[in-house]
Write a protein that holds these residues in place. Structure first.
Motif, PDB file in Angstrom:
ATOM      1  N   ASP A 135       0.820  -1.204   0.000  1.00 20.11           N
ATOM      2  CA  ASP A 135       0.000   0.000   0.000  1.00 20.11           C
ATOM      3  C   ASP A 135       0.855   1.257   0.000  1.00 20.11           C
ATOM      4  N   GLN A 136       1.914   1.250   0.801  1.00 19.29           N
ATOM      5  CA  GLN A 136       2.777   2.423   0.894  1.00 19.29           C
ATOM      6  C   GLN A 136       3.399   2.758  -0.452  1.00 19.29           C
ATOM      7  N   VAL A 137       3.855   1.741  -1.166  1.00 17.81           N
ATOM      8  CA  VAL A 137       4.457   1.964  -2.480  1.00 17.81           C
ATOM      9  C   VAL A 137       3.405   2.459  -3.473  1.00 17.81           C
ATOM     10  N   ALA A 138       2.195   1.919  -3.398  1.00 13.49           N
ATOM     11  CA  ALA A 138       1.118   2.372  -4.289  1.00 13.49           C
ATOM     12  C   ALA A 138       0.797   3.836  -4.037  1.00 13.49           C
ATOM     13  N   GLU A 139       0.822   4.250  -2.764  1.00 16.64           N
ATOM     14  CA  GLU A 139       0.557   5.647  -2.439  1.00 16.64           C
ATOM     15  C   GLU A 139       1.647   6.562  -2.983  1.00 16.64           C
ATOM     16  N   VAL A 140       2.897   6.093  -2.904  1.00 17.10           N
ATOM     17  CA  VAL A 140       4.038   6.905  -3.330  1.00 17.10           C
ATOM     18  C   VAL A 140       4.114   7.022  -4.845  1.00 17.10           C
ATOM     19  N   THR A 141       3.938   5.887  -5.549  1.00 16.58           N
ATOM     20  CA  THR A 141       4.210   5.843  -6.985  1.00 16.58           C
ATOM     21  C   THR A 141       2.960   5.869  -7.850  1.00 16.58           C
ATOM     22  N   PRO A 167      18.758   9.034  -6.689  1.00 19.12           N
ATOM     23  CA  PRO A 167      17.786   9.112  -7.790  1.00 19.12           C
ATOM     24  C   PRO A 167      18.376   9.743  -9.046  1.00 19.12           C
ATOM     25  N   ASP A 168      19.187  10.783  -8.884  1.00 21.40           N
ATOM     26  CA  ASP A 168      19.780  11.449 -10.060  1.00 21.40           C
ATOM     27  C   ASP A 168      20.702  10.492 -10.822  1.00 21.40           C
ATOM     28  N   SER A 169      21.486   9.716 -10.077  1.00 25.88           N
ATOM     29  CA  SER A 169      22.389   8.765 -10.731  1.00 25.88           C
ATOM     30  C   SER A 169      21.609   7.679 -11.453  1.00 25.88           C
ATOM     31  N   LEU A 170      20.499   7.237 -10.847  1.00 28.89           N
ATOM     32  CA  LEU A 170      19.687   6.200 -11.484  1.00 28.89           C
ATOM     33  C   LEU A 170      19.039   6.727 -12.765  1.00 28.89           C
ATOM     34  N   ILE A 171      18.589   7.966 -12.742  1.00 23.27           N
ATOM     35  CA  ILE A 171      17.992   8.562 -13.940  1.00 23.27           C
ATOM     36  C   ILE A 171      19.052   8.726 -15.037  1.00 23.27           C
ATOM     37  N   GLU A 172      20.283   9.050 -14.640  1.00 20.10           N
ATOM     38  CA  GLU A 172      21.371   9.121 -15.623  1.00 20.10           C
ATOM     39  C   GLU A 172      21.569   7.762 -16.293  1.00 20.10           C
ATOM     40  N   ARG A 173      21.516   6.705 -15.511  1.00 22.57           N
ATOM     41  CA  ARG A 173      21.644   5.350 -16.074  1.00 22.57           C
ATOM     42  C   ARG A 173      20.487   5.054 -17.021  1.00 22.57           C
ATOM     43  N   LEU A 174      19.296   5.504 -16.644  1.00 25.82           N
ATOM     44  CA  LEU A 174      18.123   5.301 -17.496  1.00 25.82           C
ATOM     45  C   LEU A 174      18.289   6.020 -18.830  1.00 25.82           C
ATOM     46  N   LEU A 175      18.714   7.275 -18.785  1.00 31.69           N
ATOM     47  CA  LEU A 175      18.877   8.072 -20.005  1.00 31.69           C
ATOM     48  C   LEU A 175      19.980   7.520 -20.901  1.00 31.69           C
ATOM     49  N   ALA A 176      20.956   6.853 -20.282  1.00 31.93           N
ATOM     50  CA  ALA A 176      22.066   6.275 -21.055  1.00 31.93           C
ATOM     51  C   ALA A 176      21.690   4.928 -21.668  1.00 31.93           C
ATOM     52  N   GLY A 177      20.461   4.475 -21.435  1.00 33.95           N
ATOM     53  CA  GLY A 177      20.010   3.213 -22.006  1.00 33.95           C
ATOM     54  C   GLY A 177      20.520   1.994 -21.272  1.00 33.95           C
ATOM     55  N   ALA A 187       8.684   6.968 -21.337  1.00 33.28           N
ATOM     56  CA  ALA A 187       7.536   6.484 -20.568  1.00 33.28           C
ATOM     57  C   ALA A 187       7.923   6.217 -19.119  1.00 33.28           C
ATOM     58  N   ALA A 188       9.128   5.669 -18.904  1.00 31.47           N
ATOM     59  CA  ALA A 188       9.601   5.403 -17.541  1.00 31.47           C
ATOM     60  C   ALA A 188       9.784   6.702 -16.764  1.00 31.47           C
ATOM     61  N   LEU A 189      10.344   7.714 -17.444  1.00 33.06           N
ATOM     62  CA  LEU A 189      10.551   9.018 -16.791  1.00 33.06           C
ATOM     63  C   LEU A 189       9.230   9.675 -16.408  1.00 33.06           C
ATOM     64  N   ASN A 190       8.207   9.450 -17.218  1.00 38.76           N
ATOM     65  CA  ASN A 190       6.904  10.065 -16.956  1.00 38.76           C
ATOM     66  C   ASN A 190       6.099   9.322 -15.898  1.00 38.76           C
ATOM     67  N   ASN A 191       6.557   8.115 -15.549  1.00 43.19           N
ATOM     68  CA  ASN A 191       5.776   7.303 -14.603  1.00 43.19           C
ATOM     69  C   ASN A 191       6.608   6.941 -13.383  1.00 43.19           C
ATOM     70  N   PHE A 192       7.097   5.716 -13.341  1.00 44.12           N
ATOM     71  CA  PHE A 192       7.748   5.211 -12.131  1.00 44.12           C
ATOM     72  C   PHE A 192       9.033   5.953 -11.803  1.00 44.12           C
ATOM     73  N   PHE A 193       9.798   6.370 -12.818  1.00 41.36           N
ATOM     74  CA  PHE A 193      11.126   6.928 -12.591  1.00 41.36           C
ATOM     75  C   PHE A 193      11.127   8.448 -12.401  1.00 41.36           C
ATOM     76  N   VAL A 195      11.681  11.677 -10.122  1.00 44.22           N
ATOM     77  CA  VAL A 195      12.639  11.891  -9.030  1.00 44.22           C
ATOM     78  C   VAL A 195      11.964  11.743  -7.675  1.00 44.22           C
ATOM     79  N   GLU A 196      10.748  12.298  -7.537  1.00 46.80           N
ATOM     80  CA  GLU A 196      10.074  12.224  -6.239  1.00 46.80           C
ATOM     81  C   GLU A 196       9.723  10.779  -5.867  1.00 46.80           C
ATOM     82  N   ASN A 197       9.353   9.971  -6.857  1.00 46.14           N
ATOM     83  CA  ASN A 197       9.067   8.557  -6.589  1.00 46.14           C
ATOM     84  C   ASN A 197      10.324   7.830  -6.126  1.00 46.14           C
TER      85      ASN A 197
END
Length: 378
Positions: A135-141, A167-177, A187-193, A195-197
């Motif tokens: 439930d906590q994760v559903a509320e957050v994300t 979170p910033d480092s993880l997003i960098e990894r995401l953007l680097a493929g 789509a990942a950036l707009n949803n689960f990924f 920064v606040e999540n």
């Protein structure tokens, strides 16, 4: 001669791509170099080249192919792993749901079988897959995770290694493929990924590991009692007849009750307490809808290791009072009281007030409905 249970090390992360599988393979390689017999029972590299390179040289137990609804699925071959009988087996994605026709519905059950034969296991899982955090994760994300693992699997692990990344480092990894193919990145950036999540999930993961460390650092004392935690209370007191803490969660046959059970279970874990879950029904025969919710509660309490009690009675407060005294309850948790009309408020005190009066030695806590708060804010 009795077989000594294998040791279990869990690599825990806040989200996909933090490096759980990579670190698991890295430590597996180190064990192999030290002379141990190491195999990969199941690996899900998600096409990540770094992960595949890290697995190079380790023996892989071939996957089992299972036909399901005209589709061929690949699963870990549990019998083959047991026949191979290595010293250490690496098993990815602990929360995975197995295809029908295999030995167990869930991969964590496969891991339990492997450990029972004396084989050590390294496994990986994200914090959002823990049942009590659903439930906590559903509320957050805003996303509810369907595949879960009982918290007891993490609690029973010999070692829990947190793979932490900002979170910033993880997003960098995401953007680097390095996590998903480029066509899935936006789509990942707009949803689960967001920064606040990721920040919230990182905090949850850090807190979870801190709780596990505290749990292992403070073993049960005396007659099994654990020092009481710092909890928000409506009533401050103790039940003198109770030997140790025991929680009672009051539920109704509604989906929201699962949130109360998970919250109560996490409180019970922090206190080293048992958890009872009570549903008081006024009907002799539950409706189809109530039976459906009751079945869901049975599944949840079974996974968490709580005790579900179903009692009949016209007065919830009186039944709760009797059960609390019989079970040695020291804490009661319940959801927000239902809205009542002016006449009802005038004639009968609300359920929390009645419980405080009838059970003066028991702490009472109202579990807030954060999902409602979110709805009102949108």
């Amino acid at each position: 001669m009795a077989v000594t249970r294998g040791r279990h090390k869990v690599f825990l992360g806040m989200a996909a791509g933090v490096g759980k599988t990579y670190r698991m393979l890295q430590e597996g390689q180190a064990e192999a170099l030290a002379g141990r017999d190491v195999v990969i029972g199941y690996l899900e590299p998600h096409g990540r080249l770094e992960t595949l390179e890290q697995a190079a040289g380790l023996e892989v137990v071939p996957r089992r192919r299972v036909e399901y609804r005209d589709t061929v699925l690949e699963e870990m071959d549990l019998p083959a792993v047991l026949r191979r009988d290595p010293e250490l087996c690496l098993i990815d994605e602990l929360a995975h749901t197995n295809a029908p026709g295999t030995e167990h519905p869930k991969r964590y059950e496969d891991v339990q079988d492997v450990l029972a034969t004396g084989i050590d296991v390294y496994s990986s899982v994200n914090v959002q897959h823990l049942e009590s955090l659903n439930d906590q994760v559903a509320e957050v994300t805003g996303t509810r995770v369907r595949e879960t693992v009982p918290d007891a699997m993490l609690a029973a692990a010999d070692d829990v290694v947190l793979i932490d990344i900002t979170p910033d480092s993880l997003i960098e990894r995401l953007l680097a493929g390095k996590i998903y193919p480029q066509e899935r990145v936006q789509a990942a950036l707009n949803n689960f990924f967001k920064v606040e999540n990721l920040s919230a999930l990182r905090e949850v993961a850090l807190r979870q590991v801190a709780d596990e460390v505290e749990h292992k650092r403070n073993p049960l004392e005396g007659d099994g009692a654990r020092p009481r935690g710092r909890e928000d209370r409506l009533v401050d007191g103790s039940a003198p007849s109770a030997i140790a803490e025991r929680l009672l969660a009051l539920v109704t046959p509604e989906p929201s009750s699962q949130r109360i059970v998970r919250r109560a279970w996490r409180s019970a874990q922090r206190l080293g307490a048992e958890l009872d879950v009570l549903w008081v029904t006024q009907e002799e025969e539950p409706t189809d809808s109530e039976n459906e919710q009751l079945a869901a509660l049975r599944r949840l309490t079974s996974v968490l290791g709580a005790h579900l009690l179903v009692e009949h009675g016209p007065d919830v407060a009186l039944v709760a009072q009797r059960v609390a005294r019989e079970r040695g309850t020291t804490y009661i948790l319940m959801g927000p009281p239902r809205p009542r009309g002016a006449l009802q408020r005038l004639m009968t005190p609300a359920l929390p007030i009645r419980l405080m009066t009838m059970l003066p030695g028991v702490d009472l806590r109202i579990v807030a409905d954060r999902t409602q708060r979110v709805k009102e804010g949108t």
